[in-house]
Design an enzyme around this catalytic site. Structure first.
Site, PDB file in Angstrom:
ATOM      1  N   HIS A  79     -46.898 -18.458 101.143  1.00 47.91           N
ATOM      2  CA  HIS A  79     -46.534 -18.617 102.553  1.00 47.91           C
ATOM      3  C   HIS A  79     -45.421 -17.640 102.933  1.00 47.91           C
ATOM      4  O   HIS A  79     -45.463 -17.039 104.010  1.00 47.91           O
ATOM      5  CB  HIS A  79     -46.084 -20.060 102.811  1.00 47.91           C
ATOM      6  CG  HIS A  79     -45.591 -20.308 104.193  1.00 47.91           C
ATOM      7  ND1 HIS A  79     -46.409 -20.282 105.295  1.00 47.91           N
ATOM      8  CD2 HIS A  79     -44.343 -20.582 104.660  1.00 47.91           C
ATOM      9  CE1 HIS A  79     -45.699 -20.529 106.380  1.00 47.91           C
ATOM     10  NE2 HIS A  79     -44.442 -20.710 106.022  1.00 47.91           N
ATOM     11  N   GLN A  81     -44.730 -14.718 101.637  1.00 48.18           N
ATOM     12  CA  GLN A  81     -45.270 -13.364 101.708  1.00 48.18           C
ATOM     13  C   GLN A  81     -46.118 -13.174 102.968  1.00 48.18           C
ATOM     14  O   GLN A  81     -46.059 -12.135 103.621  1.00 48.18           O
ATOM     15  CB  GLN A  81     -46.103 -13.059 100.457  1.00 48.18           C
ATOM     16  CG  GLN A  81     -45.292 -12.986  99.191  1.00 48.18           C
ATOM     17  CD  GLN A  81     -44.273 -11.867  99.232  1.00 48.18           C
ATOM     18  OE1 GLN A  81     -44.592 -10.722  99.495  1.00 48.18           O
ATOM     19  NE2 GLN A  81     -43.020 -12.208  98.980  1.00 48.18           N
ATOM     20  N   HIS A  83     -45.715 -14.815 105.739  1.00 52.48           N
ATOM     21  CA  HIS A  83     -44.758 -14.793 106.847  1.00 52.48           C
ATOM     22  C   HIS A  83     -44.170 -13.394 107.019  1.00 52.48           C
ATOM     23  O   HIS A  83     -44.056 -12.886 108.140  1.00 52.48           O
ATOM     24  CB  HIS A  83     -43.647 -15.801 106.544  1.00 52.48           C
ATOM     25  CG  HIS A  83     -43.277 -16.687 107.672  1.00 52.48           C
ATOM     26  ND1 HIS A  83     -44.185 -17.309 108.496  1.00 52.48           N
ATOM     27  CD2 HIS A  83     -42.055 -17.062 108.119  1.00 52.48           C
ATOM     28  CE1 HIS A  83     -43.544 -18.025 109.395  1.00 52.48           C
ATOM     29  NE2 HIS A  83     -42.251 -17.892 109.185  1.00 52.48           N
TER      30      HIS A  83
END
Length: 108
Positions: A79, A81, A83
């Site tokens: 998550h 990465q 984001h």
């Protein structure tokens, strides 16, 4: 346990700074939409600074792995990465959108 805490802090740093970058980029678009290009450019600069901070967090994780410290890849890691990559793409597109607003404004 300490290593896990440091990793979690780096992951959360990625999420926070990437989220801040995306928020600043969105505010930049809104400012450009109203014709406030000074504010729009300032917000893009803040987005870019947040991305640098996110990259620092990411670099810390990559450095540890390169030094042989293995890290368990969790959904939170993925998550973070995701984001970051979304924030980078959004900031890049924001610059283009602002340029378009400036171009339209110059045609008036």
């Amino acid at each position: 346990m300490e290593q896990e805490q440091e990793t979690l802090q780096a992951i959360m740093g990625l999420i926070i700074h990437a989220g801040n970058a995306k928020s600043e980029a969105m505010e930049a678009i809104q400012a450009a939409k109203t014709g406030d290009f000074f504010l729009a450019d300032s917000k893009v600069k803040l987005a870019e600074e947040a991305l640098v901070e996110a990259h620092h967090a990411q670099t810390g994780l990559l450095t540890k792995e390169a030094q042989g410290e293995t890290m368990q890849v969790t959904l939170l890691t993925v998550h973070s990465q995701d984001h970051l990559m979304t924030a980078i793409a959004f900031t890049d597109l924001t610059k283009e959108i602002i340029d378009l607003y400036k171009h339209v404004d110059n045609k008036k």
